[in-house]
Design a protein around this motif. Structure first.
Motif, mmCIF file in Angstrom:
data_model
loop_
_atom_site.group_PDB
_atom_site.id
_atom_site.type_symbol
_atom_site.label_atom_id
_atom_site.label_comp_id
_atom_site.label_asym_id
_atom_site.label_seq_id
_atom_site.Cartn_x
_atom_site.Cartn_y
_atom_site.Cartn_z
ATOM 1 N N GLU A 50 11.619 1.617 9.884
ATOM 2 C CA GLU A 50 12.431 1.320 11.161
ATOM 3 C C GLU A 50 12.346 1.850 12.398
ATOM 4 N N ASN A 51 11.680 3.149 12.596
ATOM 5 C CA ASN A 51 11.388 3.474 13.555
ATOM 6 C C ASN A 51 9.861 3.092 14.149
ATOM 7 N N ILE A 52 9.117 2.789 13.036
ATOM 8 C CA ILE A 52 7.627 2.012 13.377
ATOM 9 C C ILE A 52 8.001 0.708 14.082
ATOM 10 N N ALA A 53 9.108 -0.053 13.317
ATOM 11 C CA ALA A 53 9.243 -1.293 13.777
ATOM 12 C C ALA A 53 9.609 -1.404 15.304
ATOM 13 N N ALA A 54 10.707 -0.286 15.785
ATOM 14 C CA ALA A 54 11.388 -0.198 16.895
ATOM 15 C C ALA A 54 10.215 0.402 18.027
ATOM 16 N N ASP A 55 9.264 1.036 17.651
ATOM 17 C CA ASP A 55 8.437 2.056 18.676
ATOM 18 C C ASP A 55 7.014 1.432 18.729
ATOM 19 N N THR A 56 6.678 0.676 17.848
ATOM 20 C CA THR A 56 5.093 -0.126 17.860
ATOM 21 C C THR A 56 5.063 -1.537 18.124
ATOM 22 N N ASP A 57 3.956 -1.973 18.414
ATOM 23 C CA ASP A 57 3.776 -3.512 18.393
ATOM 24 C C ASP A 57 3.610 -3.925 17.003
ATOM 25 N N ALA A 58 3.461 -3.485 16.132
ATOM 26 C CA ALA A 58 3.195 -3.763 14.431
ATOM 27 C C ALA A 58 4.572 -4.385 14.335
ATOM 28 N N VAL A 59 4.186 -5.652 13.358
ATOM 29 C CA VAL A 59 5.308 -6.440 12.557
ATOM 30 C C VAL A 59 5.386 -5.776 11.329
ATOM 31 N N VAL A 60 6.696 -5.297 10.974
ATOM 32 C CA VAL A 60 7.239 -4.625 9.945
ATOM 33 C C VAL A 60 8.049 -5.394 8.728
ATOM 34 N N LEU A 61 7.416 -5.849 7.655
ATOM 35 C CA LEU A 61 8.046 -6.545 6.841
ATOM 36 C C LEU A 61 8.376 -5.749 5.626
ATOM 37 N N LYS A 62 9.499 -5.983 4.797
ATOM 38 C CA LYS A 62 10.156 -5.582 3.672
ATOM 39 C C LYS A 62 9.883 -6.506 2.803
ATOM 40 N N VAL A 63 9.515 -5.975 1.579
ATOM 41 C CA VAL A 63 9.358 -6.962 0.566
ATOM 42 C C VAL A 63 9.633 -6.483 -0.879
ATOM 43 N N ASP A 64 11.225 -6.955 -1.366
ATOM 44 C CA ASP A 64 11.736 -6.557 -2.405
ATOM 45 C C ASP A 64 11.031 -6.946 -3.518
ATOM 46 N N THR A 65 10.481 -5.802 -4.292
ATOM 47 C CA THR A 65 9.755 -5.867 -5.450
ATOM 48 C C THR A 65 10.411 -6.650 -6.680
ATOM 49 N N GLU A 66 11.668 -6.611 -6.689
ATOM 50 C CA GLU A 66 12.496 -7.105 -7.752
ATOM 51 C C GLU A 66 12.602 -8.753 -7.598
ATOM 52 N N GLU A 67 12.746 -8.981 -6.280
ATOM 53 C CA GLU A 67 13.034 -10.521 -5.772
ATOM 54 C C GLU A 67 11.537 -11.108 -5.819
ATOM 55 N N LEU A 68 10.443 -10.580 -5.300
ATOM 56 C CA LEU A 68 9.316 -11.107 -5.141
ATOM 57 C C LEU A 68 8.405 -10.538 -5.871
ATOM 58 N N GLY A 69 8.429 -10.593 -7.292
ATOM 59 C CA GLY A 69 7.438 -9.816 -8.153
ATOM 60 C C GLY A 69 5.931 -10.570 -7.970
ATOM 61 N N GLN A 70 5.961 -11.844 -7.871
ATOM 62 C CA GLN A 70 4.600 -12.628 -7.420
ATOM 63 C C GLN A 70 3.972 -11.831 -6.466
ATOM 64 N N LEU A 71 4.472 -11.559 -5.560
ATOM 65 C CA LEU A 71 3.749 -10.758 -4.273
ATOM 66 C C LEU A 71 3.148 -9.463 -4.406
ATOM 67 N N SER A 72 4.215 -8.713 -5.296
ATOM 68 C CA SER A 72 3.789 -7.286 -5.922
ATOM 69 C C SER A 72 2.530 -7.632 -6.695
ATOM 70 N N ALA A 73 2.640 -8.539 -7.407
ATOM 71 C CA ALA A 73 1.390 -8.664 -8.398
ATOM 72 C C ALA A 73 0.215 -8.900 -7.529
ATOM 73 N N ALA A 74 0.300 -10.008 -6.760
ATOM 74 C CA ALA A 74 -0.829 -10.307 -6.004
ATOM 75 C C ALA A 74 -1.493 -9.441 -5.080
ATOM 76 N N TYR A 75 -0.613 -8.490 -4.987
ATOM 77 C CA TYR A 75 -1.270 -7.307 -3.944
ATOM 78 C C TYR A 75 -1.315 -5.870 -4.572
ATOM 79 N N GLN A 76 -1.304 -6.069 -6.035
ATOM 80 C CA GLN A 76 -1.750 -4.992 -6.892
ATOM 81 C C GLN A 76 -0.894 -3.921 -6.807
ATOM 82 N N VAL A 77 0.535 -3.854 -6.447
ATOM 83 C CA VAL A 77 1.584 -2.928 -6.302
ATOM 84 C C VAL A 77 2.163 -2.487 -7.641
#
Length: 113
Positions: A50-77
């Motif tokens: 949350e601090n990084i989202a507020a203080d930098t130009d980076a876009v910060v995304l949150k991915v719930d691994t329970e809801e989006l398991g296919q993304l977790s698998a795609a990025y070898q989480v």
């Protein structure tokens, strides 16, 4: 989506694979926090991202691994928290486990330069 729609001081909760792709495929640095609600270290990491989202130009995304398991698998989480940094649409770095804010900020700064 216009560039101004990406400017936010808060993490963006990813709602679908398409939503994720749309957000990651932009120019600049995108920090993706793969987490689960039951994960203690993930909860400890939350104020840091949350601090990084507020203080930098980076876009910060949150991915719930329970809801989006296919993304977790795609990025070898395989363990969480798991933070993947994208630059210009491509995954560039990964930080696994609970790390301090300075570690994540240094990656954002490195990829921003």
């Amino acid at each position: 989506m216009s560039e101004s729609e990406f400017v936010t001081d808060e993490p963006i909760h990813v709602e679908s694979v398409e939503h994720f792709q749309e957000l990651v495929d932009r120019d600049g640095v995108v920090l993706v926090d793969f987490y689960a609600d039951w994960c203690g270290p993930c909860k400890m990491l939350e104020p840091i991202v949350e601090n990084i989202a507020a203080d930098t130009d980076a876009v910060v995304l949150k991915v719930d691994t329970e809801e989006l398991g296919q993304l977790s698998a795609a990025y070898q989480v395989q363990s969480i928290p798991n933070v993947v940094f994208f630059a210009d649409g491509e995954p560039k770095k990964r930080v696994v486990g609970m790390r301090g804010e300075e570690v994540l900020r240094s990656v954002v700064e490195e990829l921003s330069s």
